[in-house]
Write a protein that holds these residues in place. Structure first.
Motif, mmCIF file in Angstrom:
data_model
loop_
_atom_site.group_PDB
_atom_site.id
_atom_site.type_symbol
_atom_site.label_atom_id
_atom_site.label_comp_id
_atom_site.label_asym_id
_atom_site.label_seq_id
_atom_site.Cartn_x
_atom_site.Cartn_y
_atom_site.Cartn_z
ATOM 1 N N TRP A 482 7.283 -2.454 4.169
ATOM 2 C CA TRP A 482 6.792 -3.586 3.401
ATOM 3 C C TRP A 482 6.744 -3.288 1.890
ATOM 4 O O TRP A 482 6.437 -4.182 1.095
ATOM 5 C CB TRP A 482 5.411 -4.020 3.887
ATOM 6 N N ALA A 483 7.075 -2.059 1.490
ATOM 7 C CA ALA A 483 7.038 -1.701 0.055
ATOM 8 C C ALA A 483 8.359 -2.121 -0.594
ATOM 9 O O ALA A 483 9.110 -1.300 -1.116
ATOM 10 C CB ALA A 483 6.786 -0.215 -0.115
ATOM 11 N N THR A 484 8.615 -3.416 -0.550
ATOM 12 C CA THR A 484 9.940 -3.899 -0.952
ATOM 13 C C THR A 484 10.094 -3.986 -2.466
ATOM 14 O O THR A 484 11.206 -4.169 -2.959
ATOM 15 C CB THR A 484 10.190 -5.300 -0.357
ATOM 16 N N GLU A 485 8.990 -3.903 -3.174
ATOM 17 C CA GLU A 485 9.117 -3.992 -4.637
ATOM 18 C C GLU A 485 8.741 -2.679 -5.294
ATOM 19 O O GLU A 485 8.274 -2.625 -6.432
ATOM 20 C CB GLU A 485 8.292 -5.165 -5.156
ATOM 21 N N GLY A 486 8.958 -1.594 -4.563
ATOM 22 C CA GLY A 486 8.769 -0.260 -5.133
ATOM 23 C C GLY A 486 7.328 0.182 -5.167
ATOM 24 O O GLY A 486 6.450 -0.411 -4.540
ATOM 25 N N GLY A 487 7.108 1.222 -5.940
ATOM 26 C CA GLY A 487 5.792 1.823 -6.063
ATOM 27 C C GLY A 487 5.923 2.984 -7.014
ATOM 28 O O GLY A 487 6.975 3.163 -7.644
ATOM 29 N N THR A 488 4.871 3.770 -7.121
ATOM 30 C CA THR A 488 4.949 4.925 -8.022
ATOM 31 C C THR A 488 4.324 6.144 -7.364
ATOM 32 O O THR A 488 3.515 6.022 -6.440
ATOM 33 C CB THR A 488 4.186 4.668 -9.337
ATOM 34 N N VAL A 489 4.719 7.298 -7.860
ATOM 35 C CA VAL A 489 4.095 8.525 -7.394
ATOM 36 C C VAL A 489 3.799 9.405 -8.606
ATOM 37 O O VAL A 489 4.630 9.551 -9.506
ATOM 38 C CB VAL A 489 4.980 9.243 -6.340
ATOM 39 N N LYS A 490 2.588 9.936 -8.620
ATOM 40 C CA LYS A 490 2.177 10.825 -9.717
ATOM 41 C C LYS A 490 1.816 12.184 -9.154
ATOM 42 O O LYS A 490 1.178 12.264 -8.087
ATOM 43 C CB LYS A 490 0.925 10.270 -10.411
ATOM 44 N N LEU A 491 2.215 13.224 -9.877
ATOM 45 C CA LEU A 491 1.795 14.575 -9.509
ATOM 46 C C LEU A 491 0.866 15.087 -10.604
ATOM 47 O O LEU A 491 1.259 15.156 -11.777
ATOM 48 C CB LEU A 491 3.012 15.496 -9.380
ATOM 49 N N ASN A 492 -0.332 15.435 -10.218
ATOM 50 C CA ASN A 492 -1.344 15.925 -11.169
ATOM 51 C C ASN A 492 -1.415 15.028 -12.410
ATOM 52 O O ASN A 492 -1.449 15.501 -13.545
ATOM 53 C CB ASN A 492 -1.058 17.382 -11.543
ATOM 54 N N GLY A 493 -1.361 13.736 -12.169
ATOM 55 C CA GLY A 493 -1.534 12.750 -13.243
ATOM 56 C C GLY A 493 -0.258 12.337 -13.941
ATOM 57 O O GLY A 493 -0.257 11.369 -14.699
ATOM 58 N N SER A 521 1.170 4.960 -5.240
ATOM 59 C CA SER A 521 0.784 3.556 -5.326
ATOM 60 C C SER A 521 1.797 2.732 -4.532
ATOM 61 O O SER A 521 3.011 2.898 -4.686
ATOM 62 C CB SER A 521 0.767 3.156 -6.806
ATOM 63 N N LEU A 522 1.305 1.896 -3.644
ATOM 64 C CA LEU A 522 2.169 1.091 -2.772
ATOM 65 C C LEU A 522 1.734 -0.373 -2.880
ATOM 66 O O LEU A 522 0.960 -0.865 -2.049
ATOM 67 C CB LEU A 522 2.046 1.562 -1.322
ATOM 68 N N PRO A 523 2.201 -1.064 -3.902
ATOM 69 C CA PRO A 523 1.761 -2.451 -4.073
ATOM 70 C C PRO A 523 2.147 -3.322 -2.870
ATOM 71 O O PRO A 523 3.253 -3.215 -2.347
ATOM 72 C CB PRO A 523 2.509 -2.914 -5.331
#
Ligand SMILES: [Zn+2]
Length: 633
Positions: A482-493, A521-523
């Protein structure tokens, strides 16, 4: 699967003081060896702990219910059948002293649930209670002779052999054997293993002189997962004869078409057969025979693509009543039986271990959050039998002492073991499959991984690493369908220049050190999930969640919601209006309600309707699928 290798971090990270400390109660599961090792493996349930959240609430409600049920009442019909003294008040429903399924819950599911709950929580009091019951059941077995153990007489099996009417003696026998085996696997109870082996010995003698053709006739009567538990017993003991015996419980007319990838499930009782496929999956793991692989993988495929509703659940009125892909006629009061969902997730778990296929976990998440979560009454631990998908119905739950449906039995097991699928691993990597607040300990790696999240209220998750020393490892984070519009990933900020597509794993390779944090983050977004054979029947989903329209509690009585009936309580649905929608903007009729997470309002309709996740809706009528009218619908 998308990969992303991070630059090695600086060496000399602070040595962790953490982590490899064993979780209290952590122990190896005594499941034994299998021939096909699997691409990935689950962690032992005792290595994973749920943290505060909806699944731990469900586990705690379940735990209270397991503590509440008195041992003497649970043992009553076993003692009666064995001619041993008992003065306990009998339980009701499917555990009544004259019900032909008696013992399925009390000596079966209940022991499995206690064993799983001990593994999940380290609850020693519950383990002691279940150990005590095992000893009492051993006494009953001794009094009954020849290894037989049940709460009903052997005469039921005579009726089965002779083709006379009887409900499902091997179904019940399977549950008792599985309960005992779980007590061995998760609690190390050797006496339970001995009782289970003696039970298998009785089965051996019972079937020895029965021809293959006669056995196939016998298998027309529901026999649960006899093939599965005997396969598991073979693995736990290393004794081949149990695997041979498991092979006698294969219903060819059901399994043969599946092995040839044909869906001939129309007219078949669903939960009589799903456990047989779990047994086939287990047989593949233990023998490597491709037939069993094909049966299990085709079956999962056809159920999930052709026979599942938007919730992930399957069946109507306990059956598959239609050809593949035909579901529009199947929405009613008895849509999707809960034990079917439970058993389908068990099967999916096997297939995920073989494949590490993220689509299997998409299905798992969908079913877990929509079809399973929310079918338990958090106030008293009662379970649902069906999750109605017909509009205008309501959820209802078993009574504490007077129901004991099949789904009460699977329900007490499943909410004790939610943690078993959150994480899988292989030698060099860990898979984060589900976003559930929890932590997993991996002592071989000197590693503990915490997952901090309020998902699904929070649209993402944070992983925190605790490592004794820097550890090379691939962390595979599931990016859902369902994460069809992407998301983000952060490592240690720091934002990473990487993500992954829906239905894949984002792979983070790195030497992990104490305190490393990964924020994902999975909008979530609104979308429509139509019934496959009638696109004017539409459900709304937000991210992984099926939304249900709140329709009030008009005409609902207490007895309609907390059922002492053998099955669904009486009562009719209320009429539900059609929705006016736009083909151009199929979710345009929904607006988020500000300040109320996961809450939506229908706009432009004749009636004010608020929608919330189906799993959160209790005590009122609801609609999941709406009839829609639109210019080009
Ligand atoms: Zn059921």
């Amino acid at each position: 699967m998308a990969g992303y290798t991070l630059l090695p971090n600086a060496v000399g990270a602070r040595a962790g003081q953490v982590s490899s400390a064993l979780t209290p109660g952590m122990r190896r599961e005594r499941t034994g060896k299998q021939k096909v090792p699997g691409r990935v493996q689950p962690f032992a349930l005792s290595q994973v702990r749920l943290r505060r959240g909806v699944f731990r609430d469900a586990l705690e409600a379940d735990r209270r219910y397991l503590h509440l049920l008195p041992s003497d009442r649970l043992l009553h019909t076993f003692r009666v059948n064995a001619g041993l003294p008992t003065s306990a008040e009998p339980l009701g429903g499917w555990e009544k002293p004259d019900c032909e399924l008696r013992g399925h819950f009390t000596g079966g599911h209940y022991l499995s649930a206690c064993a799983l709950m001990y593994a999940s929580t380290g609850d020693g009091d519950l383990k002691d209670k279940a150990n005590g019951m095992v000893s009492e059941l051993a006494k009953c077995q001794k009094a009954l002779k020849d290894g037989y153990l049940s709460a009903f007489p052997e005469e039921f099996f005579d009726r089965l052999r002779e083709g006379r009417r009887v409900w499902a003696p091997f179904y019940t026998y399977h549950k008792i054997m599985a309960g005992l085996l779980d007590m061995y696997v998760h609690c190390g109870n050797e006496e339970a293993l001995a009782v289970a082996e003696a039970m298998a010995g009785w089965v051996w003698h019972w079937q020895e002189s029965i021809s293959d053709e006669h056995m196939q006739r016998i298998l027309q009567t529901e026999f649960g997962g006899m093939n599965e538990v005997l396969g598991n017993l073979s693995a736990a003991t290393g004794k081949q004869q149990y695997l041979h015996l498991a092979g006698r419980f294969e219903k060819n007319m059901f399994l043969d078409p599946l092995a040839e990838r044909r869906d001939e499930l129309k007219g078949i009782h669903a939960n009589t057969h799903i456990p047989q496929v779990i047994g086939a999956a287990r047989r593949y793991e233990l023998t490597g025979e491709p037939r069993y692989h094909d049966i299990a993988s085709f079956f999962l495929d056809t159920i999930t693509t052709e026979r599942a509703y938007c919730t992930g659940g399957t069946s109507n009125d306990e059956f598959w009543r239609t050809p593949p892909g035909k579901l529009a006629t199947e929405l009613g009061k008895l849509t999707e039986e809960c034990c079917c969902g439970y058993n389908m997730l068990k099967l999916a778990r096997h297939i995920f271990a073989w494949t590490a296929d993220p689509r299997v976990m998409d299905y798992y998440e969908r079913t877990l959050f929509n079809s399973r979560l929310g079918t338990q009454n958090l106030e008293n631990g009662g379970m649902s039998y069906f999750l109605p998908l017909g509009s205008g119905y309501w959820k209802y739950f078993n009574s504490t002492y007077d129901s004991f449906w099949c789904c009460t039995g699977t329900g007490v097991e499943e909410f004790a073991k939610t943690a078993d699928t959150i994480y899988f691993h292989d030698d060099h990597s860990i898979y984060v499959n589900l976003f559930i607040a929890s932590e997993v300990s991996w002592p071989e790696k000197g590693l503990r991984l915490e997952q901090q999240t309020n998902f699904p209220e929070q649209e993402g998750t944070t992983l925190v690493v605790h490592a004794d020393s820097p550890t090379e490892l691939a962390v595979n984070i599931r990016i859902p369908y369902w994460a069809t519009e992407g998301g983000t990933v952060k490592l240690n900020g720091s934002l990473l220049p990487a993500f992954s597509s829906p239905s894949s794993y984002l792979v983070l390779n790195r030497s992990w050190k104490e305190g490393d944090q990964v924020e994902v983050s999975l909008p979530m977004h609104l979308r429509i999930a139509p019934i496959p054979d009638d696109h004017t029947l539409q459900a709304a989903m937000y991210g992984p969640l099926v939304l249900a329209g709140r329709l009030g509690s008009e005409g609902l009585s207490q007895s309609m919601c907390y059922s002492e009936y053998d099955t669904a309580p009486p009562g009719d649905p209320i009429p539900v209006p059609a929705l006016s929608t736009s083909a151009k903007d199929p979710v345009g009729w929904l607006r988020p309600v500000s300040g109320q997470p996961l809450t939506f309002q229908a706009v432009g309709q004749a009636q004010q309707i608020t929608l919330i996740p189906l799993y959160k809706l209790f005590g009122e009528r609801y609609a999941v699928y709406w009839k829609t009218t639109s210019a080009s619908a």
